[in-house]
Motif scaffolding. Structure first.
Motif, PDB file in Angstrom:
ATOM      1  N   ARG A 140       0.638   9.375  -1.802  1.00 32.59           N
ATOM      2  CA  ARG A 140       0.960   8.562  -2.980  1.00 32.59           C
ATOM      3  C   ARG A 140       0.722   7.075  -2.733  1.00 32.59           C
ATOM      4  O   ARG A 140       0.448   6.307  -3.661  1.00 32.59           O
ATOM      5  N   GLU A 141       0.811   6.647  -1.473  1.00 31.63           N
ATOM      6  CA  GLU A 141       0.769   5.210  -1.182  1.00 31.63           C
ATOM      7  C   GLU A 141      -0.653   4.638  -1.188  1.00 31.63           C
ATOM      8  O   GLU A 141      -0.849   3.448  -0.964  1.00 31.63           O
ATOM      9  N   LEU A 165       2.895  -8.181  -1.316  1.00 26.70           N
ATOM     10  CA  LEU A 165       3.625  -6.912  -1.296  1.00 26.70           C
ATOM     11  C   LEU A 165       3.993  -6.560   0.139  1.00 26.70           C
ATOM     12  O   LEU A 165       3.118  -6.251   0.951  1.00 26.70           O
ATOM     13  N   THR A 182       2.465  -3.563   3.011  1.00 30.79           N
ATOM     14  CA  THR A 182       1.159  -3.190   2.467  1.00 30.79           C
ATOM     15  C   THR A 182       0.046  -3.567   3.441  1.00 30.79           C
ATOM     16  O   THR A 182       0.032  -4.682   3.979  1.00 30.79           O
ATOM     17  N   SER A 241       0.150   1.150   0.575  1.00 31.22           N
ATOM     18  CA  SER A 241       1.300   0.327   0.222  1.00 31.22           C
ATOM     19  C   SER A 241       2.535   1.171  -0.079  1.00 31.22           C
ATOM     20  O   SER A 241       2.437   2.280  -0.613  1.00 31.22           O
ATOM     21  N   ASN A 242       3.687   0.578   0.254  1.00 35.76           N
ATOM     22  CA  ASN A 242       4.952   1.228  -0.130  1.00 35.76           C
ATOM     23  C   ASN A 242       5.238   1.031  -1.616  1.00 35.76           C
ATOM     24  O   ASN A 242       6.123   1.680  -2.166  1.00 35.76           O
ATOM     25  N   ALA A 243       4.509   0.121  -2.253  1.00 33.79           N
ATOM     26  CA  ALA A 243       4.676  -0.097  -3.701  1.00 33.79           C
ATOM     27  C   ALA A 243       3.309   0.094  -4.356  1.00 33.79           C
ATOM     28  O   ALA A 243       2.685  -0.869  -4.820  1.00 33.79           O
ATOM     29  N   PRO A 244       2.821   1.334  -4.402  1.00 34.54           N
ATOM     30  CA  PRO A 244       1.447   1.551  -4.879  1.00 34.54           C
ATOM     31  C   PRO A 244       1.252   1.166  -6.346  1.00 34.54           C
ATOM     32  O   PRO A 244       0.170   0.714  -6.723  1.00 34.54           O
ATOM     33  N   GLU A 245       2.322   1.330  -7.181  1.00 35.81           N
ATOM     34  CA  GLU A 245       2.180   0.978  -8.593  1.00 35.81           C
ATOM     35  C   GLU A 245       1.879  -0.527  -8.747  1.00 35.81           C
ATOM     36  O   GLU A 245       1.032  -0.932  -9.540  1.00 35.81           O
ATOM     37  N   LYS A 246       2.588  -1.339  -7.916  1.00 27.75           N
ATOM     38  CA  LYS A 246       2.384  -2.792  -7.993  1.00 27.75           C
ATOM     39  C   LYS A 246       0.987  -3.152  -7.490  1.00 27.75           C
ATOM     40  O   LYS A 246       0.312  -4.011  -8.064  1.00 27.75           O
ATOM     41  N   CYS A 280      -0.928   7.275  -7.053  1.00 25.91           N
ATOM     42  CA  CYS A 280       0.363   7.283  -7.757  1.00 25.91           C
ATOM     43  C   CYS A 280       0.161   7.434  -9.262  1.00 25.91           C
ATOM     44  O   CYS A 280       0.934   8.122  -9.929  1.00 25.91           O
TER      45      CYS A 280
END
Lengths: 214, 407
Positions: free
Chosen positions: B58-59, B84, B87, B241-246, B262
């Motif tokens: 997902r990341e 981020l 990342t 990244s741990n925040a793939p949406e961002k 994601c």
């Protein structure tokens, strides 16, 4: 065998019209009562009420000093005091004769030594492993009587027990009842057959819902 | 004479009434099979439709440049790594080359960042053929990250280049530069990875041997001056990244071809939720029909047994005893039917899987979500208990005299 003191008084029952009216009857150990009457006059209803398998509308039923409520489940009393013999035998067709005879033990959870004695007395040994549909009328009735006597009841209720039998088998059954009476059992027998009724000590007639002595 | 146990009696009555129970069981097995089959096949459809999406990490966010110019990717790389936390971003690219010394094989070369420890299949082209990303699996030799002058190649190419299939061996790769010159690099092939697809090697109309070819080399193979001068580069930024949406939202600001696992997974979840609503409705209807069906079946079975109940009650059986016997029989029949339904549906699923493999060559995976399994077990066992109990209570609901007359 348990002691028996059964009294019904002023007992009434109606379906669409009155079937039993103000019936009184007392039974003790050793009583042998025949009840005669036309078809549909309420003989079987009376027997069912005596046997606690049908509720009554009014009146009192006292068994060994205890007044019974008409709507209660009296299965324990049936199991302890009463043995049924029916005209149409009411054996379970999917079970063998042996299984039918032993059926009451399932509900009392008691051991009994009477099975072998009854089998010998009623000459049931060759029938034990046969299925009910393969038996003759007389054989079925002997099996039904063995089942009724298995738990040593103090009251036998017989609804036309000889109705489907030939004279020879009828005599066998009646002599068996007399023998049971001598052992102290009370017997109530419903019959159309006046000759069979004479085997009893007391012959009662049910007419118009009223029980009277002839 | 010792009395028979009640459970033993219930088993005996079940065996003696086997024919009527067998008829009842056919309906029960059918009903349970429909319910379980519906759950299994609808869940399997969802699973098979989206299994590759959900097995993807997902990341991962990948952004491809539309030209050979990596400027936008470099800006994006800087933004995401600075803004981020957690990342990492790796800029790398693919080039195509011919290997004339090996029968003029046309090869696709992925030039990886030096430190890339995970490599993904979908970096091999600038077109995203499928909506997922899967890690490259090394099946022989060493994997990633690649050391200097080391390479990993795919299995089909390995068979072409090294018929004896031994590792390591040396491979010479010519690289085309933008000014038309060629530079030759010698690498040591140290690992073999799985093929991207199962297309066998073939010769095209120009007589060039074409095969599933993929060579992974490290950027350390080139100097910093050489790297930007490689011809036909197809740059790619791989963001981890741990925040793939961002990260995907940042990438969207640029004119890039974007693929975020994601987003694909979120779209799949949305689709599954939409399916779940209709599935719940259908399951509700099926449960209702099943209940009605079972109730009707037990009512029929009960009317066949009223006479027996009357006899037993006349002989002294209490209501509780009759309830117990019929409850035990009902439970045995129901659980037997559930077991048969499970076997039936398992068999059907196996046949369907085999059919798919043999006829269309598709690998269909039978899948039942824990939620569906739980719903089936709870509803079938619950229905078994409830209807058996209802069946048992109804068995004692009639007067004995009436039951005796029902012969």
């Amino acid at each position: 065998m348990e002691a028996l003191d059964l009294q019904i008084s002023h007992l009434s029952k109606a379906y669409h019209k009155p079937v039993l009216q103000d019936v009184c009857l007392a039974l003790r150990n050793g009583s042998f009562v025949s009840i005669l009457g036309r078809s549909g006059c309420g003989k079987s209803t009376l027997l069912n009420i005596l046997g606690l398998i049908e509720p009554w509308d009014r009146g009192e039923y006292v068994l060994n000093g205890r007044t019974l409520h008409r709507r209660e489940d009296h299965s324990r009393l049936r199991q302890k005091y009463i043995g049924f013999v029916f005209q149409s035998y009411h054996l379970i067709p999917t079970l063998s004769c042996r299984e039918n005879i032993l059926l009451p033990l399932l509900y009392s959870r008691q051991r009994t030594k009477r099975f072998e004695a009854l089998v010998e007395r009623l000459e049931l040994e060759p029938l034990l492993h046969r299925r009910v549909p393969t038996l003759s009328g007389g054989e079925k009735q002997r099996v039904a009587i063995a089942r009724a006597l298995l738990q040593d009841p103090c009251l036998i209720l017989a609804d036309e027990p000889t109705g489907n039998l030939d004279p020879k088998n009828r005599d066998v059954i009646l002599s068996l009842f007399r023998q049971e009476q001598k052992e102290g059992r009370a017997i109530v027998m419903i019959t159309h057959d006046a000759e069979a009724a004479r085997a009893a000590d007391q012959v009662l007639h049910l007419e118009g819902g009223v029980l009277c002595e002839t | 004479m010792r009395p028979e146990s009640r459970i033993h009696h219930a088993v005996r009555m079940l065996r003696r009434n086997l024919r009527s129970y067998a008829m009842l069981s056919i309906t029960l097995v059918f009903s349970f099979s429909v319910l379980l089959g519906y759950f299994l096949f609808s869940d399997s459809r969802g699973y098979n439709d989206f299994k590759e999406i959900f097995s993807s990490p997902r990341e991962i966010v990948m952004a491809y440049a539309r030209s050979e110019d990596p400027t936008e990717l470099q800006v994006l790389k800087q933004q995401v790594t600075e803004q981020l936390p957690g990342t990492g971003a790796y800029l790398y690219f693919d080039v195509s080359t011919r290997l004339p010394q090996y029968g003029d094989v046309l090869a696709n070369v992925s030039v990886l960042p030096n430190q890339a420890s995970i490599v993904f299949r979908e970096v091999s082209d600038d077109v995203i053929f499928e909506n997922y990303t899967l890690p490259v699996t090394v099946v022989q030799g060493q994997g990633f990250p690649l050391g200097e002058n080391r390479a990993v190649i795919n299995r089909s190419l390995f068979r072409l280049l090294s018929p004896s299939e031994t590792l390591p061996f040396t491979l010479e790769i010519p690289f085309q530069m933008e000014d038309g010159s060629r530079i030759l690099r010698k690498v040591e092939v140290v690992g073999v990875c799985e093929d991207l697809s199962e297309v066998a090697p073939y010769y095209n109309s120009e007589g060039v041997l074409c095969a599933q070819t993929q060579i992974y080399v490290s950027q350390s193979l080139f100097s910093t001056e050489e790297l930007p001068r490689l011809s036909q580069r197809k740059p790619l930024l791989l963001i981890h990244s741990n925040a793939p949406e961002k990260a995907a939202a940042y990438a969207q600001q640029f004119d890039l071809v974007l693929h975020a696992v994601c987003r694909a997974q979120n779209a799949a979840i949305g689709e599954l939720h939409a399916r779940a609503k209709s599935k719940a409705l259908i399951a509700l209807v099926l449960h209702g029909l099943l209940c009605l069906n079972l109730y009707g079946c037990f009512s029929n079975a009960l009317s066949d047994r009223r006479y027996e109940i009357g006899i037993k009650r006349a002989l002294g059986a209490g209501k509780g005893t009759i309830v117990g016997q019929f409850f035990a029989e009902g439970i045995m029949v129901m659980l037997g039917s559930i077991l048969l339904a499970v076997l039936l549906i398992t068999g059907l699923a196996a046949i369907y899987k085999l059919y798919g493999l043999l006829v269309s060559g598709k690998q269909w995976i039978a899948y039942l979500t824990p939620y569906s399994l739980g719903m089936f077990l709870v509803s079938s066992v619950g229905m078994s208990l409830l209807l058996s109990l209802l069946f048992a209570f109804r068995a004692t609901g009639t007067e004995i005299a009436a039951q005796l007359k029902s012969e």
